[in-house]
Design a protein around this motif. Structure first.
Motif, PDB file in Angstrom:
ATOM      1  N   UNK A  19      -6.542   1.942   2.393  1.00 46.62           N
ATOM      2  CA  UNK A  19      -6.081   2.084   0.879  1.00 46.62           C
ATOM      3  C   UNK A  19      -6.007   0.746   0.483  1.00 46.62           C
ATOM      4  N   UNK A  20      -6.951  -0.590  -0.218  1.00 45.20           N
ATOM      5  CA  UNK A  20      -6.235  -1.879  -0.869  1.00 45.20           C
ATOM      6  C   UNK A  20      -6.374  -1.841  -2.099  1.00 45.20           C
ATOM      7  N   UNK A  21      -5.649  -3.721  -2.308  1.00 41.03           N
ATOM      8  CA  UNK A  21      -6.143  -3.655  -3.293  1.00 41.03           C
ATOM      9  C   UNK A  21      -6.953  -4.473  -3.958  1.00 41.03           C
ATOM     10  N   UNK A  22      -7.841  -4.309  -4.962  1.00 41.94           N
ATOM     11  CA  UNK A  22      -8.753  -4.482  -5.715  1.00 41.94           C
ATOM     12  C   UNK A  22      -8.497  -5.173  -6.923  1.00 41.94           C
ATOM     13  N   UNK A  23      -9.628  -5.926  -7.303  1.00 39.83           N
ATOM     14  CA  UNK A  23      -9.480  -6.730  -9.215  1.00 39.83           C
ATOM     15  C   UNK A  23      -9.008  -5.976  -9.690  1.00 39.83           C
ATOM     16  N   UNK A  24      -8.962  -4.542 -10.047  1.00 40.20           N
ATOM     17  CA  UNK A  24      -8.151  -3.432 -10.506  1.00 40.20           C
ATOM     18  C   UNK A  24      -7.186  -3.210 -10.340  1.00 40.20           C
ATOM     19  N   UNK A  25      -7.481  -1.552 -10.559  1.00 38.04           N
ATOM     20  CA  UNK A  25      -6.332  -0.914  -9.584  1.00 38.04           C
ATOM     21  C   UNK A  25      -6.192  -0.559  -7.951  1.00 38.04           C
ATOM     22  N   UNK A  26      -5.606   0.447  -7.739  1.00 33.29           N
ATOM     23  CA  UNK A  26      -5.689  -0.002  -5.582  1.00 33.29           C
ATOM     24  C   UNK A  26      -6.898   0.909  -5.574  1.00 33.29           C
ATOM     25  N   UNK A  27      -7.300   0.723  -4.414  1.00 43.22           N
ATOM     26  CA  UNK A  27      -8.454   1.945  -3.998  1.00 43.22           C
ATOM     27  C   UNK A  27      -8.699   2.205  -3.014  1.00 43.22           C
ATOM     28  N   UNK A  28      -9.376   3.790  -3.003  1.00 46.07           N
ATOM     29  CA  UNK A  28      -9.329   4.246  -1.487  1.00 46.07           C
ATOM     30  C   UNK A  28     -11.108   4.096  -0.945  1.00 46.07           C
ATOM     31  N   UNK A 130     -12.886   4.012  -4.952  1.00 41.16           N
ATOM     32  CA  UNK A 130     -12.188   4.680  -5.816  1.00 41.16           C
ATOM     33  C   UNK A 130     -10.997   5.172  -6.369  1.00 41.16           C
ATOM     34  N   UNK A 131     -10.690   5.408  -7.247  1.00 39.70           N
ATOM     35  CA  UNK A 131      -9.070   5.584  -7.488  1.00 39.70           C
ATOM     36  C   UNK A 131      -8.219   6.065  -6.302  1.00 39.70           C
ATOM     37  N   UNK A 132      -7.260   5.434  -6.393  1.00 39.58           N
ATOM     38  CA  UNK A 132      -6.008   6.089  -5.764  1.00 39.58           C
ATOM     39  C   UNK A 132      -4.857   6.517  -5.843  1.00 39.58           C
ATOM     40  N   UNK A 133      -5.599   8.169  -6.204  1.00 41.33           N
ATOM     41  CA  UNK A 133      -4.902   8.923  -6.441  1.00 41.33           C
ATOM     42  C   UNK A 133      -5.733  10.064  -6.855  1.00 41.33           C
ATOM     43  N   UNK A 134      -4.934  11.702  -6.340  1.00 40.30           N
ATOM     44  CA  UNK A 134      -5.309  13.114  -6.419  1.00 40.30           C
ATOM     45  C   UNK A 134      -6.177  13.236  -7.458  1.00 40.30           C
ATOM     46  N   UNK A 142       0.085   0.487 -10.890  1.00 43.88           N
ATOM     47  CA  UNK A 142       0.318  -0.387  -8.876  1.00 43.88           C
ATOM     48  C   UNK A 142       0.867   0.069  -7.887  1.00 43.88           C
ATOM     49  N   UNK A 143       1.474   0.021  -6.591  1.00 45.76           N
ATOM     50  CA  UNK A 143       1.053   0.238  -5.257  1.00 45.76           C
ATOM     51  C   UNK A 143       2.177   1.181  -5.082  1.00 45.76           C
ATOM     52  N   UNK A 144       3.601   1.687  -5.946  1.00 45.89           N
ATOM     53  CA  UNK A 144       4.109   1.694  -6.025  1.00 45.89           C
ATOM     54  C   UNK A 144       4.343   3.451  -6.469  1.00 45.89           C
ATOM     55  N   UNK A 145       3.505   3.097  -7.518  1.00 42.30           N
ATOM     56  CA  UNK A 145       2.982   4.097  -8.011  1.00 42.30           C
ATOM     57  C   UNK A 145       2.143   5.428  -7.129  1.00 42.30           C
ATOM     58  N   UNK A 146       1.359   4.798  -6.169  1.00 40.92           N
ATOM     59  CA  UNK A 146       0.486   6.403  -5.426  1.00 40.92           C
ATOM     60  C   UNK A 146       1.220   7.080  -3.974  1.00 40.92           C
ATOM     61  N   UNK A 147       0.208   8.069  -4.784  1.00 43.98           N
ATOM     62  CA  UNK A 147       1.737   9.405  -4.257  1.00 43.98           C
ATOM     63  C   UNK A 147       1.620   9.167  -2.152  1.00 43.98           C
ATOM     64  N   UNK A 148       2.509   9.868  -1.985  1.00 39.25           N
ATOM     65  CA  UNK A 148       2.307   9.684  -0.327  1.00 39.25           C
ATOM     66  C   UNK A 148       1.853  10.393   0.093  1.00 39.25           C
ATOM     67  N   UNK A 149       0.314  11.577   0.338  1.00 39.68           N
ATOM     68  CA  UNK A 149      -0.521  12.215   0.070  1.00 39.68           C
ATOM     69  C   UNK A 149      -1.666  11.655   0.742  1.00 39.68           C
TER      70      UNK A 149
END
Length: 187
Positions: A19-28, A130-134, A142-149
């Motif tokens: 799980x990492x920061x990119x030039x856009x949103x956090x990615x998987x 790929x975006x860090x979301x289900x 931002x990172x604070x919005x990424x789910x615990x899953x």
């Protein structure tokens, strides 16, 4: 940052997910040439495997290693784009079969993010981004919005930019045909 690159490299080389920061949103991310690692991303996100994923490269001079033909206009678009730009190319090659769309295309973004560039240079292969979301949920700004899953489902969370609360957005996506015709998929 070097310690984070080293840790992320170890995970990527072992077929793991980061799980990492990119030039856009956090990615998987994972090794874009590893079928099993790519499959883990689809399962973690609950994403339909018929939907292809985006990959990151550190330089446009590596494009021809992963697509058969790059229309000249693509190099100009990459050079002059004011915002992060993902381009969908036809005839992908040398990638995991499940990262490529069923029509043979692949979305590639040349990252200008310092961590991503260095990680890809040292890994010597493209990585999935790929975006860090289900699947079906909004992309985290931002990172604070990424789910615990998602956080618990990856093998390593890069310890950079987690406190950055600025709102990030996804890249622009364009599809370029071999003859140079193009269309916007997402602006």
């Amino acid at each position: 940052m070097n310690a984070e690159i080293t840790k992320a490299l170890e995970v990527l080389k072992s077929g793991g997910l980061i799980l990492y920061p990119t030039d856009t949103i956090w990615g998987i991310g994972c090794d874009a040439t590893n079928v099993e690692a790519v499959e883990r991303i689809y399962k973690l996100k609950g994403r339909d495997s018929s939907k292809s994923l985006v990959i990151l490269l550190d330089s446009d001079n590596k494009l021809l290693s992963y697509v058969s033909e790059v229309p000249d206009i693509a190099y100009d678009l990459i050079e002059y784009a004011e915002n992060p730009l993902t381009i969908i190319y036809s005839n992908a090659k040398n990638l995991a079969s499940n990262v490529i769309h069923e029509d043979g295309s692949i979305g590639i973004r040349i990252s200008n993010h310092n961590f991503c560039k260095q990680l890809i240079q040292k890994f010597k292969k493209p990585i999935v981004s790929t975006s860090a979301n289900l699947s079906g949920e909004p992309s985290p700004e931002n990172f604070s919005q990424i789910s615990e899953t998602i956080i618990e489902g990856v093998d390593y969370v890069v310890d950079l930019e987690q406190a950055d609360m600025s709102k990030k957005k996804s890249s622009t996506i364009m599809k370029i045909e071999p003859d140079g015709r193009f269309s916007f998929i997402r602006k």
